[in-house]
Design a protein around this motif. Structure first.
Motif, PDB file in Angstrom:
ATOM      1  N   ASN A 134       0.809  -1.251   0.303  1.00  0.00           N
ATOM      2  CA  ASN A 134      -0.120  -0.076  -0.169  1.00  0.00           C
ATOM      3  C   ASN A 134       1.001   1.280  -0.014  1.00  0.00           C
ATOM      4  OD1 ASN A 134      -2.545  -1.484  -0.081  1.00  0.00           O
ATOM      5  ND2 ASN A 134      -2.093  -1.642   2.296  1.00  0.00           N
ATOM      6  N   ARG A 135       1.831   0.997   0.550  1.00  0.00           N
ATOM      7  CA  ARG A 135       3.017   2.157   0.418  1.00  0.00           C
ATOM      8  C   ARG A 135       4.092   2.341  -0.679  1.00  0.00           C
ATOM      9  NH1 ARG A 135       6.935   4.766   5.071  1.00  0.00           N
ATOM     10  NH2 ARG A 135       8.477   5.778   3.636  1.00  0.00           N
ATOM     11  N   THR A 136       4.540   1.101  -0.934  1.00  0.00           N
ATOM     12  CA  THR A 136       6.021   0.925  -1.860  1.00  0.00           C
ATOM     13  C   THR A 136       5.453   0.510  -3.263  1.00  0.00           C
ATOM     14  OG1 THR A 136       7.173   0.441   0.056  1.00  0.00           O
ATOM     15  CG2 THR A 136       8.067  -0.155  -2.153  1.00  0.00           C
ATOM     16  N   ALA A 137       5.659   1.070  -4.184  1.00  0.00           N
ATOM     17  CA  ALA A 137       5.609   0.681  -5.803  1.00  0.00           C
ATOM     18  C   ALA A 137       7.013  -0.163  -6.020  1.00  0.00           C
ATOM     19  CB  ALA A 137       5.527   1.749  -6.664  1.00  0.00           C
ATOM     20  N   MET A 138       6.649  -1.334  -6.555  1.00  0.00           N
ATOM     21  CA  MET A 138       7.885  -2.225  -6.730  1.00  0.00           C
ATOM     22  C   MET A 138       7.957  -2.641  -8.251  1.00  0.00           C
ATOM     23  SD  MET A 138       7.686  -4.825  -3.425  1.00  0.00           S
ATOM     24  CE  MET A 138       5.747  -5.146  -3.852  1.00  0.00           C
ATOM     25  N   PHE A 139       9.175  -2.702  -8.914  1.00  0.00           N
ATOM     26  CA  PHE A 139       9.492  -2.948 -10.018  1.00  0.00           C
ATOM     27  C   PHE A 139      10.877  -3.863 -10.152  1.00  0.00           C
ATOM     28  CE2 PHE A 139       7.787   1.358  -9.868  1.00  0.00           C
ATOM     29  CZ  PHE A 139       6.902   1.272 -10.752  1.00  0.00           C
ATOM     30  N   PHE A 140      10.755  -4.706 -11.166  1.00  0.00           N
ATOM     31  CA  PHE A 140      11.882  -5.529 -11.367  1.00  0.00           C
ATOM     32  C   PHE A 140      12.313  -5.506 -12.871  1.00  0.00           C
ATOM     33  CE2 PHE A 140      14.040  -9.507  -9.378  1.00  0.00           C
ATOM     34  CZ  PHE A 140      15.137  -9.218 -10.377  1.00  0.00           C
ATOM     35  N   ARG A 141      13.456  -5.117 -13.110  1.00  0.00           N
ATOM     36  CA  ARG A 141      14.087  -4.576 -14.440  1.00  0.00           C
ATOM     37  C   ARG A 141      14.650  -5.711 -14.854  1.00  0.00           C
ATOM     38  NH1 ARG A 141      17.647  -0.794 -13.761  1.00  0.00           N
ATOM     39  NH2 ARG A 141      19.222  -1.964 -13.958  1.00  0.00           N
ATOM     40  N   THR A 142      14.588  -6.253 -16.138  1.00  0.00           N
ATOM     41  CA  THR A 142      14.918  -7.649 -16.713  1.00  0.00           C
ATOM     42  C   THR A 142      16.285  -7.660 -16.900  1.00  0.00           C
ATOM     43  OG1 THR A 142      14.028  -7.055 -18.766  1.00  0.00           O
ATOM     44  CG2 THR A 142      12.499  -8.221 -17.417  1.00  0.00           C
ATOM     45  N   PHE A 143      16.966  -8.404 -17.755  1.00  0.00           N
ATOM     46  CA  PHE A 143      18.352  -8.387 -18.086  1.00  0.00           C
ATOM     47  C   PHE A 143      18.364  -7.410 -19.086  1.00  0.00           C
ATOM     48  CE2 PHE A 143      21.732 -10.385 -20.625  1.00  0.00           C
ATOM     49  CZ  PHE A 143      22.570 -10.576 -19.645  1.00  0.00           C
ATOM     50  N   GLU A 144      19.481  -6.535 -19.205  1.00  0.00           N
ATOM     51  CA  GLU A 144      19.974  -5.971 -20.053  1.00  0.00           C
ATOM     52  C   GLU A 144      21.061  -6.305 -21.241  1.00  0.00           C
ATOM     53  OE1 GLU A 144      21.819  -3.808 -16.863  1.00  0.00           O
ATOM     54  OE2 GLU A 144      19.918  -4.861 -16.210  1.00  0.00           O
ATOM     55  N   SER A 145      20.610  -6.363 -22.475  1.00  0.00           N
ATOM     56  CA  SER A 145      21.528  -6.981 -23.454  1.00  0.00           C
ATOM     57  C   SER A 145      22.569  -6.610 -23.338  1.00  0.00           C
ATOM     58  CB  SER A 145      20.797  -6.825 -24.800  1.00  0.00           C
ATOM     59  OG  SER A 145      19.396  -7.576 -24.995  1.00  0.00           O
ATOM     60  N   SER A 146      23.722  -7.500 -23.303  1.00  0.00           N
ATOM     61  CA  SER A 146      25.153  -7.129 -23.661  1.00  0.00           C
ATOM     62  C   SER A 146      25.481  -7.458 -24.831  1.00  0.00           C
ATOM     63  CB  SER A 146      26.140  -7.724 -22.805  1.00  0.00           C
ATOM     64  OG  SER A 146      25.787  -9.287 -22.687  1.00  0.00           O
ATOM     65  N   HIS A 147      26.718  -7.179 -25.436  1.00  0.00           N
ATOM     66  CA  HIS A 147      26.887  -7.302 -26.890  1.00  0.00           C
ATOM     67  C   HIS A 147      28.597  -7.902 -26.906  1.00  0.00           C
ATOM     68  CE1 HIS A 147      23.388  -4.866 -27.302  1.00  0.00           C
ATOM     69  NE2 HIS A 147      23.240  -5.436 -28.428  1.00  0.00           N
ATOM     70  N   TRP A 148      28.695  -8.562 -26.187  1.00  0.00           N
ATOM     71  CA  TRP A 148      29.966  -9.475 -26.234  1.00  0.00           C
ATOM     72  C   TRP A 148      29.904 -10.457 -27.514  1.00  0.00           C
ATOM     73  CZ3 TRP A 148      34.126  -7.819 -23.527  1.00  0.00           C
ATOM     74  CH2 TRP A 148      33.754  -7.167 -22.415  1.00  0.00           C
ATOM     75  N   SER A 149      31.220 -10.899 -28.222  1.00  0.00           N
ATOM     76  CA  SER A 149      30.951 -11.672 -29.395  1.00  0.00           C
ATOM     77  C   SER A 149      32.111 -12.686 -29.104  1.00  0.00           C
ATOM     78  CB  SER A 149      30.943 -10.856 -30.771  1.00  0.00           C
ATOM     79  OG  SER A 149      31.950 -10.005 -30.699  1.00  0.00           O
ATOM     80  N   GLY A 150      32.532 -13.563 -30.378  1.00  0.00           N
ATOM     81  CA  GLY A 150      33.439 -14.317 -30.192  1.00  0.00           C
ATOM     82  C   GLY A 150      33.273 -15.806 -29.596  1.00  0.00           C
ATOM     83  N   ARG A 151      33.856 -16.767 -29.554  1.00  0.00           N
ATOM     84  CA  ARG A 151      33.714 -18.197 -29.227  1.00  0.00           C
ATOM     85  C   ARG A 151      33.650 -18.159 -27.820  1.00  0.00           C
ATOM     86  NH1 ARG A 151      37.257 -22.904 -31.160  1.00  0.00           N
ATOM     87  NH2 ARG A 151      36.798 -22.418 -32.906  1.00  0.00           N
ATOM     88  N   ASN A 152      34.620 -17.186 -26.987  1.00  0.00           N
ATOM     89  CA  ASN A 152      34.499 -17.240 -25.470  1.00  0.00           C
ATOM     90  C   ASN A 152      33.648 -16.005 -25.286  1.00  0.00           C
ATOM     91  OD1 ASN A 152      35.838 -19.504 -25.381  1.00  0.00           O
ATOM     92  ND2 ASN A 152      37.849 -18.544 -25.678  1.00  0.00           N
ATOM     93  N   ARG A 153      32.990 -15.473 -25.974  1.00  0.00           N
ATOM     94  CA  ARG A 153      32.395 -13.977 -25.481  1.00  0.00           C
ATOM     95  C   ARG A 153      33.263 -13.129 -24.694  1.00  0.00           C
ATOM     96  NH1 ARG A 153      27.109 -13.764 -26.211  1.00  0.00           N
ATOM     97  NH2 ARG A 153      26.747 -12.370 -24.324  1.00  0.00           N
ATOM     98  N   ASN A 154      34.632 -12.818 -25.402  1.00  0.00           N
ATOM     99  CA  ASN A 154      35.495 -11.820 -24.634  1.00  0.00           C
ATOM    100  C   ASN A 154      35.735 -10.847 -25.898  1.00  0.00           C
ATOM    101  OD1 ASN A 154      36.855 -13.373 -26.786  1.00  0.00           O
ATOM    102  ND2 ASN A 154      38.403 -14.478 -25.108  1.00  0.00           N
ATOM    103  N   SER A 155      35.084 -10.993 -26.938  1.00  0.00           N
ATOM    104  CA  SER A 155      35.200  -9.770 -28.120  1.00  0.00           C
ATOM    105  C   SER A 155      34.214  -8.759 -28.117  1.00  0.00           C
ATOM    106  CB  SER A 155      35.512 -10.396 -29.551  1.00  0.00           C
ATOM    107  OG  SER A 155      35.544  -9.543 -30.231  1.00  0.00           O
ATOM    108  N   CYS A 156      34.666  -7.485 -27.718  1.00  0.00           N
ATOM    109  CA  CYS A 156      33.659  -6.281 -27.379  1.00  0.00           C
ATOM    110  C   CYS A 156      33.956  -5.233 -28.880  1.00  0.00           C
ATOM    111  CB  CYS A 156      34.002  -5.651 -26.418  1.00  0.00           C
ATOM    112  SG  CYS A 156      33.015  -4.164 -26.184  1.00  0.00           S
TER     113      CYS A 156
END
Length: 243
Positions: A134-156
């Motif tokens: 009744n007092r608190t409005a609540m939100f949950f923000r979902t996962f924010e897309s990252s943009h790593w690439s490469g086989r080991n996802r270590n290329s930016c």
């Protein structure tokens, strides 16, 4: 702060520098009797020390059945915005010696997806038993897309313009887990589903313009930028609630 005439009326309550590395920040807008608090709780649940007789590879544990003790500070808020996800990866967990614990028992073989769902259930129980909706409005923000690439996802590679395709970054098992658990809640929780809208913004990450230019960053965002859109969505919900 740009909308406040007297910039000196905006300050961190403990005199701390505003940085994402700190555990807590409280920014007060004194001329508006308004305050924004930031709590850094990357898992939402409680981190803990190594249990006795644990294997040497275990450096710390994530206690899946206990919410972060900083949650005591959240109870009387007018608005709560939750977010978690980027630390629920093998490189942030297992590669750094973090493993899961539940009921005092070390869960060495537990998959990250199962652990995250368990942590969310702990969070749900805490919310339903501690927050006055009744007092608190609540939100949950979902996962924010990252943009790593490469086989080991270590290329930016930060692009010059937004992508025209999502390149399969418009969906996330983390976001799906959040949406699934929120649907079962007995109290009102609004999901700020930002995963898809960020999937196109391969141009908006920090890249090499970070504190450490030698380590490119395709997770965090430049400001002004994508997070401003999240704030506008949040404000629109709050305005609707006040009406």
């Amino acid at each position: 702060m740009t909308g406040v005439e007297d910039k000196k009326s905006v300050y961190e309550v403990n005199g701390n520098k505003i940085t994402k590395q700190i555990r807590f920040l409280g920014v007060r807008f004194s001329s508006h009797n308004f305050r924004v608090d930031f709590y850094r709780s990357v898992f939402l649940v409680q981190p803990g020390p190594v249990p006795r007789r644990a294997p040497k590879r275990v450096k710390k544990v994530v206690k899946l059945d206990k919410l972060d003790d900083i949650s005591n500070e959240w109870i009387d808020s007018d608005v709560l915005v939750f977010n978690s996800g980027h630390w629920w990866t093998p490189t942030k967990l297992f590669d750094m010696g973090w493993y899961f614990q539940k009921g005092g028992s070390l869960k060495l073989g537990m998959p990250i997806s199962s652990a995250f769902s368990t942590a969310l259930e702990t969070w749900v129980s805490w919310v339903e038993n501690n927050i006055n909706t009744n007092r608190t409005a609540m939100f949950f923000r979902t996962f924010e897309s990252s943009h790593w690439s490469g086989r080991n996802r270590n290329s930016c590679k930060v692009t010059r313009r937004p992508s025209t395709k999502t390149n399969k970054k418009d969906r996330s098992w983390i976001s799906e887990a959040i949406i699934k658990v929120v649907k079962k809640m007995t109290v009102r929780m609004t999901v700020l589903h930002v995963t898809r809208m960020g999937a196109y913004r391969s141009d908006a990450h920090v890249g090499t313009w970070s504190d450490n230019p030698s380590v490119p960053d395709c997770s965090h965002w430049c400001l002004p930028g994508v997070p401003d859109a999240w704030n506008e969505i949040l404000i629109s919900y709050l305005l609707m609630k006040n009406r």
